[in-house]
Design a protein around this motif. Structure first.
Motif, PDB file in Angstrom:
ATOM      1  N   ASP A 562       0.806  -1.220   0.000  1.00  0.00           N
ATOM      2  CA  ASP A 562       0.000   0.000   0.000  1.00  0.00           C
ATOM      3  C   ASP A 562       0.841   1.274   0.000  1.00  0.00           C
ATOM      4  O   ASP A 562       0.307   2.381   0.045  1.00  0.00           O
ATOM      5  N   GLU A 563       2.162   1.112  -0.057  1.00  0.00           N
ATOM      6  CA  GLU A 563       3.042   2.278  -0.179  1.00  0.00           C
ATOM      7  C   GLU A 563       3.477   2.513  -1.623  1.00  0.00           C
ATOM      8  O   GLU A 563       4.256   3.412  -1.904  1.00  0.00           O
ATOM      9  N   LEU A 565       2.058   3.224  -5.504  1.00  0.00           N
ATOM     10  CA  LEU A 565       0.870   3.729  -6.200  1.00  0.00           C
ATOM     11  C   LEU A 565       1.159   3.887  -7.687  1.00  0.00           C
ATOM     12  O   LEU A 565       2.142   4.522  -8.070  1.00  0.00           O
ATOM     13  N   GLN A 589      -1.613  -0.621  -5.990  1.00  0.00           N
ATOM     14  CA  GLN A 589      -2.706   0.318  -5.952  1.00  0.00           C
ATOM     15  C   GLN A 589      -2.653   1.081  -7.253  1.00  0.00           C
ATOM     16  O   GLN A 589      -1.649   1.666  -7.591  1.00  0.00           O
ATOM     17  N   ALA A 601       1.896   8.528  -1.584  1.00  0.00           N
ATOM     18  CA  ALA A 601       2.506   7.208  -1.427  1.00  0.00           C
ATOM     19  C   ALA A 601       4.019   7.367  -1.463  1.00  0.00           C
ATOM     20  O   ALA A 601       4.548   8.289  -2.092  1.00  0.00           O
ATOM     21  N   LYS A 602       4.716   6.443  -0.777  1.00  0.00           N
ATOM     22  CA  LYS A 602       6.184   6.493  -0.782  1.00  0.00           C
ATOM     23  C   LYS A 602       6.728   6.364  -2.195  1.00  0.00           C
ATOM     24  O   LYS A 602       7.649   7.062  -2.593  1.00  0.00           O
TER      25      LYS A 602
END
Length: 723
Positions: A562-563, A565, A589, A601-602
């Motif tokens: 989830d980091e 995108l 994502q 996001a990272k």
């Protein structure tokens, strides 16, 4: 959050603090991406209550979405909750959304100062105005009509019309089709411009079907010209049976006359400037003593004359007892075309929304449409405007309001009921508006009506992130704020807390190419040696493989799913990536850039950065039909696309990958100086030497280097050798 965060302004930077404590009555906080605009807005709320002693009942905070409203309330509750329990529950992935909503409601009631605030979306706020005080403007027992998908889950969802907007438009269209003239006019439009799309084709042999029959008649026959289509449609409207291009062999050779009317024993040859000589055919008709009538293209320029000609040559030759009346039904006439009718209805719905947002007279729209140089546009509005008028009348009769009506009816209420206007002006001394770059004409009119001289209007937004022009938002209101709100103060938040200096630097350079903007000198608070990676492959397969490899590397390094995108201009761009990721067992994502607004996001990958059709920028001047209501401007559309690219870039916190195609790079990529990027590609080995990238920070390295000078990682010997 700390216990004393409610009154402590030390956590704010100088610009944020200036915004919070400003006493000016018209304030625009121009917040760059990642500069803490939500924090500033919330701190303003808390400051007004805690330090200024303002009653929460006198504060109105307006947002654009229900999610934004919930987020604002959540953060206020977190600031008040000294135990930290609510924050823990809020981010507990095991708890359902319903549970979180219920807990939010309970906590909001628990803290009276939060419950006393009016924090609403534009639509929710106007809903409450009309429900409570709008009885002289509209039925206050109204219901909301819209699409099947409901964005609002509070009181707006409790009073929903039993039918959708599409269902009402469709029903009205069918009722209008009980008039045979309207029915056939609609069918003609659908066949010409939705099915055959004759307005998009050039009429030469390169664009026509092999048999040259491109035009569809009302009965589904394919004919060669618009004039022949007119003749066939005339037969259909009068229920006269005909044959198109029947085979006829009189004596010397077989040929195909244009039309044959069996009941009249009559042949028709239509002559155009492209027709071959008909002399030999005419001789055959004479030899067979067959009745032939010739029509000419010049006749079609006057439809009344052409109708009269066909009446004269055909009707007079029909049997005396010939019946011309026939019952036509909507369902039968559009059998096989109902999907195309749906497209037409959706266009009518779109212009209805535009008319409301632009606040323009329906009759003026029709008047402008009648002057348009294109028959297609004139025909569309001739068919559409009666439907629009009937829809508005129907909704009023049924006590329905759509989302635009909520705002326009509230505005009308304030304009015509001074007592109600005074009530709301007296109630709200402070009006805070989030995401001000997204406001449209209706919303600004409403805000202005709520203001008295001493009201403090506190607007927060970023003109660089105005990306909803296609929905009717008007970036002019934030760019020229001081023109719309006199004696205003603009405070610029120019410190980005989200992204690294390379990402911030690149985004600044890109947005500089826009002319219609407010200049801001945005800086990054985060330093990193990671440069932006630009990958240019030869094919989509190369792009996907690169992304698969990088994602696997990142996951191996401990980055969470989830980091990461993936962003794209259009949804279809991501489909092949999604399919491949699924095969590889990668779970990423993916969001359209519009859908990513407010996210971060990272690691961010932006795919599809190619030039031209299907790429990005994707400038779509839309149908000329919509230009009747609001003119399109290519330069402004390009600037909105660039703002969209800016939004995409600034979602990234640590690492950014830009995926393009070798030899077909998006023009936006050329606007990023090389100092912020490292470029890599699947190079031709015989032409170019291998590009060495640092495995840690992706910076480009020289062959003889043993250590990356940017991050200090050692470079393996095999990596330094050429292939």
């Amino acid at each position: 959050m700390e216990t004393n965060a409610k009154t402590d302004l030390s956590a704010l930077n100088d610009k944020q603090r200036d915004a919070v404590v400003s006493e000016n009555n018209r304030i625009l906080v121009l917040a760059g991406a990642g500069s803490g605009k939500t924090k500033t807005l919330l701190q303003k709320l808390i400051y007004l209550i805690e330090e200024k002693g303002v009653s929460p009942a006198h504060i109105l905070a307006i947002t654009f979405t229900k999610n934004a409203t919930n987020e604002m309330i959540d953060r206020l509750i977190i600031s008040a909750d000294t135990t930290g329990g609510y924050e823990k529950q809020l981010f507990d992935k095991r708890r359902s959304k319903a549970d979180k909503d219920k807990e939010r409601f309970y906590q909001q009631k628990k803290y009276k100062w939060i419950d006393g605030l009016t924090v609403r979306t534009f639509h929710s706020f106007c809903y409450s105005i009309l429900r409570n005080d709008g009885v002289n403007e509209f039925d206050n027992k109204f219901r909301i009509i819209g699409d099947e998908k409901k964005d609002e889950e509070d009181e707006l969802g409790k009073h929903v019309a039993p039918e959708t907007a599409f269902e009402v438009f469709h029903k009205i269209l069918i009722e209008h089709c009980e008039d045979t003239g309207y029915l056939l006019q609609l069918k003609r439009y659908i066949l010409d411009y939705v099915v055959d799309k004759i307005h998009l084709k050039k009429y030469d042999q390169n664009y026509l079907p092999k048999d040259g029959k491109y035009f569809t008649t009302l009965d589904g026959t394919k004919v060669r010209s618009k004039s022949e289509q007119f003749i066939a449609d005339w037969f259909y409207r009068h229920s006269i049976k005909y044959e198109y291009e029947p085979l006829l062999n009189v004596k010397d050779f077989p040929f195909h006359p244009d039309f044959f009317v069996p009941e009249a024993n009559l042949y028709i040859e239509h002559i155009s400037d492209k027709s071959y000589s008909t002399q030999q055919k005419e001789e055959q008709f004479q030899k067979g003593n067959l009745l032939l009538v010739k029509t000419f293209d010049s006749m079609t320029k006057d439809s009344a004359l052409f109708n009269h000609t066909l009446d004269k040559v055909v009707k007079n030759r029909l049997p005396a007892n010939y019946h011309k009346t026939v019952s036509l039904s909507f369902r039968e006439e559009f059998n096989g075309y109902h999907g195309d009718v749906k497209d037409f209805v959706q266009q009518v719905m779109r212009i209805t929304d535009m008319i409301k947002v632009e606040n323009i007279s329906i009759d003026l729209v029709l008047e402008n449409a009648k002057k348009d140089q294109h028959e297609r546009v004139r025909n569309f509005y001739e068919l559409a405007i009666p439907i629009v008028k009937e829809y508005i009348s129907y909704c009023t009769n049924k006590s329905y309001l759509d989302f635009n009506d909520l705002i326009s009816r509230s505005t009308s209420l304030f304009q015509h009921q001074q007592d109600i206007t005074n009530k709301y002006r007296a109630k709200f001394d402070y009006i805070l508006v989030d995401e001000f770059q997204d406001v449209n004409n209706l919303q600004v009119d409403l805000i202005k009506l709520l203001l008295k001289d001493k009201t403090q209007l506190f607007c927060v937004g970023d003109d660089w992130q105005s990306i909803y022009g296609f929905r009717g938002s008007n970036v002019n209101y934030i760019v020229e704020f001081e023109k719309h709100f006199e004696e205003s103060q603009t405070i610029k938040l120019n410190l980005n807390y989200r992204s690294t200096q390379n990402i911030v630097g690149a985004s600044n350079e890109v947005i500089k190419h826009n002319k219609f903007k407010v200049d801001k000198d945005v800086h990054a608070s985060k330093k990193s040696e990671h440069k932006i990676v630009v990958f240019a492959g030869d094919s989509q397969g190369d792009h996907i493989q690169f992304c698969v490899d990088k994602v696997k590397e990142l996951l191996k390094e401990g980055v969470n799913n989830d980091e990461i995108l993936f962003l794209y201009r259009r949804s279809k761009m991501f489909t092949p990536y999604f399919d491949r990721f699924k095969d590889e067992g990668i779970r990423v994502q993916g969001k359209t850039i519009h859908g990513s607004k407010g996210l971060e996001a990272k690691i961010v990958f932006i795919i599809g950065l190619t030039e031209g059709n299907g790429g990005f920028p994707d400038i779509w001047l839309e149908d000329r039909i919509f230009q009747v209501i609001k003119k399109a401007n290519h330069d402004m559309l390009l600037e909105e696309e660039r703002r969209l690219f800016y939004v995409a870039i600034t979602r990234a916190k640590d690492k950014l990958f830009l995926i393009t195609e070798k030899g077909n790079e998006s023009s936006f990529l050329k606007e990023i100086p090389e100092t912020f990027t490292v470029r890599t590609t699947n190079l031709s080995k015989s032409v170019v030497e291998k590009v060495i990238l640092c495995e840690e920070c992706f910076s480009q390295l020289e062959k003889l280097w043993f250590v990356c000078p940017y991050c200090g990682k050692k470079i393996a010997a095999e990596q330094r050798s050429n292939p």
